[in-house]
Design a protein around this motif. Structure first.
Motif, PDB file in Angstrom:
ATOM      1  N   GLY A  31      41.618   5.435 109.093  1.00 19.24           N
ATOM      2  CA  GLY A  31      40.630   4.692 109.799  1.00 19.24           C
ATOM      3  C   GLY A  31      40.065   3.561 108.846  1.00 19.24           C
ATOM      4  O   GLY A  31      40.308   2.339 108.827  1.00 19.24           O
ATOM      5  N   LYS A  32      39.842   4.064 107.529  1.00 18.19           N
ATOM      6  CA  LYS A  32      39.642   2.974 106.334  1.00 18.19           C
ATOM      7  C   LYS A  32      40.584   2.252 105.874  1.00 18.19           C
ATOM      8  O   LYS A  32      40.508   0.995 105.767  1.00 18.19           O
ATOM      9  N   LEU A  33      41.808   2.885 105.928  1.00 17.80           N
ATOM     10  CA  LEU A  33      42.942   2.070 105.304  1.00 17.80           C
ATOM     11  C   LEU A  33      43.431   0.876 106.534  1.00 17.80           C
ATOM     12  O   LEU A  33      43.734  -0.018 106.142  1.00 17.80           O
ATOM     13  N   LEU A  34      43.270   1.346 107.790  1.00 17.51           N
ATOM     14  CA  LEU A  34      43.754   0.507 108.833  1.00 17.51           C
ATOM     15  C   LEU A  34      42.739  -0.860 108.751  1.00 17.51           C
ATOM     16  O   LEU A  34      42.965  -1.942 109.117  1.00 17.51           O
ATOM     17  N   ASN A  35      41.415  -0.506 108.556  1.00 15.15           N
ATOM     18  CA  ASN A  35      40.576  -1.516 108.669  1.00 15.15           C
ATOM     19  C   ASN A  35      40.680  -2.317 107.336  1.00 15.15           C
ATOM     20  O   ASN A  35      40.668  -3.737 107.241  1.00 15.15           O
ATOM     21  N   PHE A  36      41.177  -1.904 106.185  1.00 15.76           N
ATOM     22  CA  PHE A  36      41.221  -2.543 105.022  1.00 15.76           C
ATOM     23  C   PHE A  36      42.650  -3.548 105.424  1.00 15.76           C
ATOM     24  O   PHE A  36      42.365  -4.641 104.775  1.00 15.76           O
ATOM     25  N   PHE A  37      43.381  -3.256 105.848  1.00 13.35           N
ATOM     26  CA  PHE A  37      44.804  -4.005 106.188  1.00 13.35           C
ATOM     27  C   PHE A  37      44.446  -4.900 107.382  1.00 13.35           C
ATOM     28  O   PHE A  37      45.409  -5.547 107.978  1.00 13.35           O
ATOM     29  N   GLY A  38      43.314  -4.906 108.072  1.00 17.36           N
ATOM     30  CA  GLY A  38      43.093  -5.598 109.147  1.00 17.36           C
ATOM     31  C   GLY A  38      43.846  -5.324 110.503  1.00 17.36           C
ATOM     32  O   GLY A  38      43.861  -6.137 111.083  1.00 17.36           O
ATOM     33  N   LYS A  39      44.003  -4.042 110.583  1.00 19.59           N
ATOM     34  CA  LYS A  39      44.764  -3.515 111.770  1.00 19.59           C
ATOM     35  C   LYS A  39      43.557  -2.979 112.660  1.00 19.59           C
ATOM     36  O   LYS A  39      44.059  -2.502 113.998  1.00 19.59           O
ATOM     37  N   MET A  40      42.479  -2.531 112.254  1.00 21.97           N
ATOM     38  CA  MET A  40      41.582  -1.977 113.129  1.00 21.97           C
ATOM     39  C   MET A  40      40.342  -2.438 112.756  1.00 21.97           C
ATOM     40  O   MET A  40      39.856  -2.307 111.634  1.00 21.97           O
ATOM     41  N   HIS A  41      39.405  -3.251 113.361  1.00 20.62           N
ATOM     42  CA  HIS A  41      38.348  -4.075 112.819  1.00 20.62           C
ATOM     43  C   HIS A  41      36.973  -2.958 113.040  1.00 20.62           C
ATOM     44  O   HIS A  41      36.461  -2.842 114.248  1.00 20.62           O
ATOM     45  N   MET A  42      36.458  -2.477 111.899  1.00 23.56           N
ATOM     46  CA  MET A  42      35.517  -1.918 112.051  1.00 23.56           C
ATOM     47  C   MET A  42      34.199  -2.597 111.732  1.00 23.56           C
ATOM     48  O   MET A  42      33.082  -2.155 112.098  1.00 23.56           O
ATOM     49  N   PHE A  43      34.173  -4.034 111.442  1.00 22.76           N
ATOM     50  CA  PHE A  43      32.956  -4.645 110.955  1.00 22.76           C
ATOM     51  C   PHE A  43      33.100  -6.073 111.845  1.00 22.76           C
ATOM     52  O   PHE A  43      33.544  -7.078 111.372  1.00 22.76           O
ATOM     53  N   PRO A  44      32.974  -5.921 113.085  1.00 26.79           N
ATOM     54  CA  PRO A  44      32.918  -7.194 113.723  1.00 26.79           C
ATOM     55  C   PRO A  44      31.853  -8.008 113.370  1.00 26.79           C
ATOM     56  O   PRO A  44      32.002  -9.527 113.677  1.00 26.79           O
ATOM     57  N   VAL A  45      30.624  -7.850 112.646  1.00 25.54           N
ATOM     58  CA  VAL A  45      29.723  -8.752 112.219  1.00 25.54           C
ATOM     59  C   VAL A  45      30.469  -9.707 111.295  1.00 25.54           C
ATOM     60  O   VAL A  45      29.968 -10.649 111.248  1.00 25.54           O
TER      61      VAL A  45
END
Length: 292
Positions: A167-181
């Motif tokens: 999940g952290k890796l996907l977020n880092f590469f912009g594939k899963m947005h964990m921070f909509p803010v």
């Protein structure tokens, strides 16, 4: 000679492992920094009227904005995903019951969550798609707040949300947005209300709810959640080039495409879109059909 080759291979493998571990350590540090970032936004709550008209509209919005899809039909929350590599995604219990946030949230807290993606502690709300509710009119925000703050209490304690390595890796590469803010224009001033008759403008207003899966250009592509099918292009370069308005409405109301394909609700939430009014679906069709 063989010993040299083996030694070289061993050194290569060890070096790669060190690089991978160092990279993941950086990704994990970056995630923690962003998760602990403090945001301070003024939250101007619109006047909330608890009359039947507002409550009916609020319930409708809770459905078509995906609130019930994520938080459950009773808004009591649920474990959406619990994957050992990806993480545990747990939309909150929004009610005033035991384990719910409803009793702790003020109207200003609700507005910060919905317009800015920030919790009462000023930290980002992870995976909460506030970028899809940030631009709601004050009229719609008032109705949604009225419904969510008076919904029946549900006693349900839920496990903590946890984002794991993938999940952290996907977020880092912009594939899963964990921070909509980070995706929101926090200076945007929402209009008081808007014309909800059939029009491209109304369709554009509604289509923001499609961006979470179909991306901001509505072209689709790779899914944000692993092991999910590719996301469809819903512009004029995709199926809408062949679909009539009637085809589009039928697909979003029944889950059946004109080609005879049955859309799985977990990947395309037609059980949610079937609740759109005719005016909403027609406006959405016009807007998407006009996207190049």
């Amino acid at each position: 000679m063989v010993k040299r080759i083996l030694k070289f291979l061993l050194l290569t493998v060890v070096s790669l492992l060190i690089i991978i571990l160092a990279f993941y350590a950086f990704v994990s540090w970056d995630f923690a920094q962003r998760a602990n970032q403090s945001y301070s936004y003024e939250a101007h709550a619109p006047e909330v009227v608890y009359d039947s008209t507002n409550l009916v509209l609020g319930k409708h919005l809770a459905i078509i904005k995906g609130c019930t899809d994520c938080h459950g039909q009773d808004l009591g929350g649920k474990v959406m995903i619990d994957d050992p590599a990806l993480g545990r995604l747990v939309p909150s219990n929004l009610t005033r019951g035991e384990g719910g946030i409803g009793a702790q949230y003020s109207l200003q807290d609700w507005v910060r969550a919905l317009r800015h993606g920030v919790g009462p502690d000023q930290k980002p709300l992870l995976f909460m798609p506030a970028h899809e509710t940030a631009n709601m009119t004050d009229r719609d925000m008032s109705a949604l707040l009225a419904y969510c703050t008076q919904v029946a209490a549900v006693d349900q304690q839920l496990p903590q949300l946890e984002i794991r390595p993938i999940g952290k890796l996907l977020n880092f590469f912009g594939k899963m947005h964990m921070f909509p803010v980070e995706m929101i224009d926090h200076d945007f001033l929402p209009p008081a209300d808007m014309d909800k008759s059939v029009s491209p403008a109304f369709g554009e207003y509604l289509a923001v709810s499609c961006t979470g899966c179909h991306y901001s250009n509505f072209k689709g592509g790779s899914p944000q959640i692993p092991n999910s099918p590719p996301v469809a292009d819903i512009t004029s370069s995709g199926n809408l080039a062949r679909w009539s308005e009637r085809d589009f409405i039928q697909a979003l109301r029944t889950g059946q495409t004109p080609e005879g394909k049955h859309m799985q609700n977990e990947f395309m939430p037609w059980q949610m879109t079937k609740e759109f009014t005719d005016e909403e679906l027609k406006s959405l069709y016009i807007f998407l059909k006009n996207q190049p």
